[in-house]
Design an enzyme around this catalytic site. Structure first.
Site, PDB file in Angstrom:
ATOM      1  N   CYS A 124       0.897  -1.357   0.060  1.00  0.00           N
ATOM      2  CA  CYS A 124      -0.096  -0.019   0.170  1.00  0.00           C
ATOM      3  C   CYS A 124       0.995   1.082  -0.061  1.00  0.00           C
ATOM      4  O   CYS A 124       0.784   2.019   1.020  1.00  0.00           O
ATOM      5  CB  CYS A 124      -0.949  -0.059   1.216  1.00  0.00           C
ATOM      6  SG  CYS A 124      -2.395   1.158   0.992  1.00  0.00           S
ATOM      7  N   GLU A 125       1.557   1.333  -1.026  1.00  0.00           N
ATOM      8  CA  GLU A 125       2.349   2.641  -1.378  1.00  0.00           C
ATOM      9  C   GLU A 125       2.795   2.497  -2.672  1.00  0.00           C
ATOM     10  O   GLU A 125       2.841   1.362  -3.400  1.00  0.00           O
ATOM     11  CB  GLU A 125       3.364   3.053  -0.373  1.00  0.00           C
ATOM     12  CG  GLU A 125       4.483   1.826  -0.194  1.00  0.00           C
ATOM     13  CD  GLU A 125       5.586   2.432   0.568  1.00  0.00           C
ATOM     14  OE1 GLU A 125       6.602   2.953   0.337  1.00  0.00           O
ATOM     15  OE2 GLU A 125       5.564   2.157   1.924  1.00  0.00           O
TER      16      GLU A 125
END
Length: 410
Positions: A337-338
């Site tokens: 999640c980036e």
């Protein structure tokens, strides 16, 4: 990884069968490639008394370490954890070189207690070493040659602003400590970085080492480190280890003649031995077209292979499920999640959800730098030996995420 009859194989084992048998994401290592690389270096430096010391930080699985030892390769460790793993693989203390950076002196003391070959990389530690051991336990010195070399500033370790080693400009301070405490120096060590492709850069470093070595009597070895460049994509310029071996051993032997005794020539290959042996297999979770780019999202990420995001490193990607498919351009991303990009604008045979993608040259600094970021388990590892795939690390499960956590009542 070879392609045969539209099937990608490792030592004749179809890659897709490995993904099916062991699941994905999966690190797979080809033992034959590691053995080939060992032989290349031994042959290239055969004109000298060469000693290979595998830089264990590249890949620390105990089965890989056992393979190295089986083929006559010593070990270079930078932590007591690597020393522990080496001992589990059967290495005797005398076969292990310990070159930590910036550690508490207690780690040096433990290294001495175990009987390791110690290399010291700062004056403060050298002073403490001399105060405690005097001349009773010889050590090596890691020098900083003040030379910029390597493929990336993050992996260049021999320039003047690097934290590694004692600057060659501080030679007098080294000698003063030796005289004050009776310290015995048995070898000089240097490592200027990684992904160095120019033979001249290695030879320039050697000149600095030889010039410095003249100021020390009783040396037993000179350690040239490593940093050999391997190919990550077709057409990459790599280190010509055969040419370098011939030229460096010639210069080394000439130095030994001037020095008055034959020394051991040490090398510390890491990436060179294991990089090309490794493949990371992933499964495609989603194919996501947008107005500007088509993303391929796989079931792995920077938590398993951080090199693309950390070093802007290139890893060749192959769609092993659809080798004959029509080629298109994709950006391959992970599930972290980036921003988590493995490769942008890559031409691949048509990618479909469920396909298996292979990331090549993933043997070095792949699993060894893996983490549980986003609370995701780490992959399994498989070693192919004489055509037989062997599981050498079980896949982590979610329960493993709780290991060492202490859950308190609140």
């Amino acid at each position: 990884m070879e392609r045969s009859h539209d099937t990608y194989t490792l030592q004749g084992v179809p890659v897709l069968s490995l993904a099916e048998q062991f699941g994905t994401p999966l690190y797979v290592y080809d033992a034959a490639v590691i053995v080939r690389q060992i032989k290349r270096l031994k042959d290239a430096y055969s004109a000298s008394d060469v000693r290979l010391k595998y830089a264990a930080k590249a890949l620390t699985n105990v089965s890989i370490l056992k393979l190295m030892r089986k083929h006559g390769v010593g070990l270079e460790a930078v932590s007591l954890g690597e020393v522990f793993l080496a001992r589990q693989a059967g290495y005797a203390p005398v076969e292990i070189t310990f070159t930590p950076s910036g550690v508490d002196f207690s780690e040096i003391e433990e290294g001495v207690a175990q009987g390791l070959a110690i290399n010291i990389d700062n004056l403060s530690t050298l002073r403490k070493f001399g105060e405690k051991y005097k001349g009773t336990y010889p050590c090596g010195i890691r020098l900083n040659p003040n030379i910029m070399a390597g493929g990336n500033i993050k992996i260049s370790t021999g320039h003047s602003n690097s934290k590694f080693g004692i600057s060659v400009l501080q030679l007098q301070e080294i000698q003063d400590l030796m005289k004050e405490h009776g310290i015995r120096i048995r070898g000089l060590h240097i490592h200027t970085g990684s992904d160095i492709k120019e033979t001249e850069a290695f030879l320039k470093t050697a000149e600095v080492l030889f010039d410095t070595a003249k100021h020390f009597t009783g040396l037993e070895f000179i350690d040239f480190g490593s940093g050999f460049k391997v190919a990550y994509r077709e057409g990459d310029v790599v280190t010509n280890v055969e040419d370098l071996g011939a030229r460096l051993t010639k210069a080394f032997n000439e130095f030994c003649a001037q020095y008055g005794r034959t020394l051991e020539l040490w090398l510390e290959p890491g990436k060179f031995l294991v990089s090309e042996a490794g493949t990371l297999l992933t499964q495609v979770n989603v194919v996501k077209p947008t107005p500007t780019v088509t993303f391929v999202g796989v079931n792995s990420g920077l938590n398993h292979l951080i090199r693309p995001m950390m070093y802007d490193a290139y890893h060749h990607i192959v769609n092993v499920s659809n080798p004959a498919g029509k080629e298109a351009v994709y950006t391959v991303v992970g599930y972290i999640c980036e921003t988590d990009t493995f490769g942008s604008d890559r031409p691949l045979s048509e990618v479909r959800e469920g396909d298996i993608l292979a990331f090549k040259n993933a043997g070095a600094y792949g699993f060894s730098m893996a983490s549980n970021y986003n609370s995701r388990p780490r992959p399994a590892e498989v070693l192919i030996v004489e055509g037989q795939p062997k599981l050498i690390r079980a896949r982590e499960q979610q329960d493993d995420l709780l290991k060492n956590q202490v859950i308190i009542d609140l």
